[in-house]
Design an enzyme around this catalytic site. Structure first.
Site, PDB file in Angstrom:
ATOM      1  N   ASP A 184       0.846  -1.193   0.000  1.00 50.28           N
ATOM      2  CA  ASP A 184       0.000   0.000   0.000  1.00 50.28           C
ATOM      3  C   ASP A 184       0.885   1.248   0.000  1.00 50.28           C
ATOM      4  OD1 ASP A 184      -3.210   0.511   0.985  1.00 50.28           O
ATOM      5  OD2 ASP A 184      -1.814   2.197   1.114  1.00 50.28           O
ATOM      6  N   ILE A 185       0.490   2.244  -0.784  1.00 54.82           N
ATOM      7  CA  ILE A 185       1.282   3.470  -0.918  1.00 54.82           C
ATOM      8  C   ILE A 185       1.248   4.308   0.359  1.00 54.82           C
ATOM      9  CG2 ILE A 185      -0.505   5.046  -1.812  1.00 54.82           C
ATOM     10  CD1 ILE A 185       1.502   5.818  -4.033  1.00 54.82           C
ATOM     11  N   ASN A 242     -12.815  -3.191   2.559  1.00 59.16           N
ATOM     12  CA  ASN A 242     -13.732  -2.079   2.745  1.00 59.16           C
ATOM     13  C   ASN A 242     -14.740  -2.056   1.601  1.00 59.16           C
ATOM     14  OD1 ASN A 242     -12.384  -1.101   5.066  1.00 59.16           O
ATOM     15  ND2 ASN A 242     -10.865  -0.075   3.795  1.00 59.16           N
ATOM     16  N   GLN A 256     -14.360   2.608   1.519  1.00 57.90           N
ATOM     17  CA  GLN A 256     -13.682   2.182   0.284  1.00 57.90           C
ATOM     18  C   GLN A 256     -13.366   3.412  -0.554  1.00 57.90           C
ATOM     19  OE1 GLN A 256     -15.879  -0.557  -2.200  1.00 57.90           O
ATOM     20  NE2 GLN A 256     -14.135  -0.887  -3.579  1.00 57.90           N
ATOM     21  N   HIS A 271     -10.300  -5.207  -3.380  1.00 53.48           N
ATOM     22  CA  HIS A 271      -8.954  -5.462  -2.864  1.00 53.48           C
ATOM     23  C   HIS A 271      -9.022  -5.897  -1.414  1.00 53.48           C
ATOM     24  CE1 HIS A 271      -9.910  -1.179  -2.490  1.00 53.48           C
ATOM     25  NE2 HIS A 271      -9.222  -1.174  -1.362  1.00 53.48           N
ATOM     26  N   LEU A 272      -8.124  -6.822  -1.096  1.00 57.26           N
ATOM     27  CA  LEU A 272      -7.983  -7.347   0.257  1.00 57.26           C
ATOM     28  C   LEU A 272      -6.774  -6.684   0.890  1.00 57.26           C
ATOM     29  CD1 LEU A 272      -8.790  -9.747   2.263  1.00 57.26           C
ATOM     30  CD2 LEU A 272      -6.987 -11.029   1.105  1.00 57.26           C
ATOM     31  N   HIS A 273      -6.997  -5.978   2.000  1.00 54.56           N
ATOM     32  CA  HIS A 273      -5.867  -5.424   2.755  1.00 54.56           C
ATOM     33  C   HIS A 273      -5.295  -6.525   3.646  1.00 54.56           C
ATOM     34  CE1 HIS A 273      -6.801  -0.966   2.284  1.00 54.56           C
ATOM     35  NE2 HIS A 273      -7.996  -1.478   2.009  1.00 54.56           N
TER      36      HIS A 273
HETATM   37  P1  5GP Z   1      -9.676   1.367   0.361  1.00 57.27           P
HETATM   38  O1  5GP Z   1      -9.746   2.652   1.142  1.00 57.27           O
HETATM   39  O2  5GP Z   1     -10.375   1.504  -0.971  1.00 57.27           O
HETATM   40  O3  5GP Z   1     -10.098   0.153   1.116  1.00 57.27           O
HETATM   41  O4  5GP Z   1      -8.139   1.119   0.080  1.00 57.27           O
HETATM   42  C1  5GP Z   1      -7.441   1.686  -0.984  1.00 57.27           C
HETATM   43  C2  5GP Z   1      -5.996   1.634  -0.643  1.00 57.27           C
HETATM   44  O5  5GP Z   1      -5.247   1.890  -1.808  1.00 57.27           O
HETATM   45  C3  5GP Z   1      -5.580   2.708   0.378  1.00 57.27           C
HETATM   46  O6  5GP Z   1      -5.034   2.062   1.532  1.00 57.27           O
HETATM   47  C4  5GP Z   1      -4.555   3.546  -0.369  1.00 57.27           C
HETATM   48  O7  5GP Z   1      -3.485   3.956   0.441  1.00 57.27           O
HETATM   49  C5  5GP Z   1      -4.100   2.612  -1.482  1.00 57.27           C
HETATM   50  N1  5GP Z   1      -3.671   3.283  -2.686  1.00 57.27           N
HETATM   51  C6  5GP Z   1      -4.282   4.327  -3.301  1.00 57.27           C
HETATM   52  N2  5GP Z   1      -3.612   4.659  -4.423  1.00 57.27           N
HETATM   53  C7  5GP Z   1      -2.560   3.794  -4.507  1.00 57.27           C
HETATM   54  C8  5GP Z   1      -1.504   3.645  -5.471  1.00 57.27           C
HETATM   55  O8  5GP Z   1      -1.398   4.353  -6.458  1.00 57.27           O
HETATM   56  N3  5GP Z   1      -0.599   2.652  -5.219  1.00 57.27           N
HETATM   57  C9  5GP Z   1      -0.685   1.848  -4.120  1.00 57.27           C
HETATM   58  N4  5GP Z   1       0.265   0.926  -3.976  1.00 57.27           N
HETATM   59  N5  5GP Z   1      -1.676   1.960  -3.208  1.00 57.27           N
HETATM   60  C10 5GP Z   1      -2.599   2.927  -3.401  1.00 57.27           C
END
Ligand code: 5GP
Ligand code: ZN
Length: 114
Positions: A30-31, A87, A94, A100-102
């Protein structure tokens, strides 16, 4: 989906710190990590959210979790433990509409989530 961030990562149009790749899934760091280990496992196929799953996705979603467990083991998290999070939607926080699975680990995680 041409305008999907994670589809662009799958296509190699946006770089990622990859930790696993196979025919159906990609895992990358994750970034904006929320724990010392924070990896996302995604299906290569675009599915926007849990709310879009159909009966035909059951095998894919099962293997998403099996793949996540193998990635967590490869990250050295088996002994200490870890958490899977998916999420969904506004209240689920989300932010990227590609399933996606964290995988979160490397420190004690609070419960319940805030
Ligand atoms: P969500 O909030 O949708 O469950 O998780 C999305 C995740 O994607 C977040 O934890 C966010 O930091 C990560 N993310 C967003 N943009 C990028 C990206 O360009 N590269 C990577 N590696 N992770 C990203
Ligand atoms: Zn996508």
């Amino acid at each position: 989906m041409s305008d999907c961030l994670f589809c662009k990562i799958v296509a190699g149009e946006i770089p990622c710190d990859q930790v696993h790749a196979d025919d159906d899934f990609l895992a990358f760091r994750d970034i904006n990590p929320q724990a010392p280990a924070h990896v996302l496992v995604i299906p290569r196929r675009h599915i926007a959210a849990l709310t879009d799953l159909t009966d035909g996705d059951a095998d894919l979603v099962g293997r998403l979790h099996v793949t996540g467990a193998r990635v967590a083991a490869a990250l050295g998290l088996e002994e200490s433990g870890y958490r899977f999070v998916i999420n969904c939607g506004r209240d689920g926080c989300q932010t990227v509409p590609h399933l996606h699975l964290h995988i979160l680990g490397g420190r004690p995680l609070g419960w319940p989530p805030g």
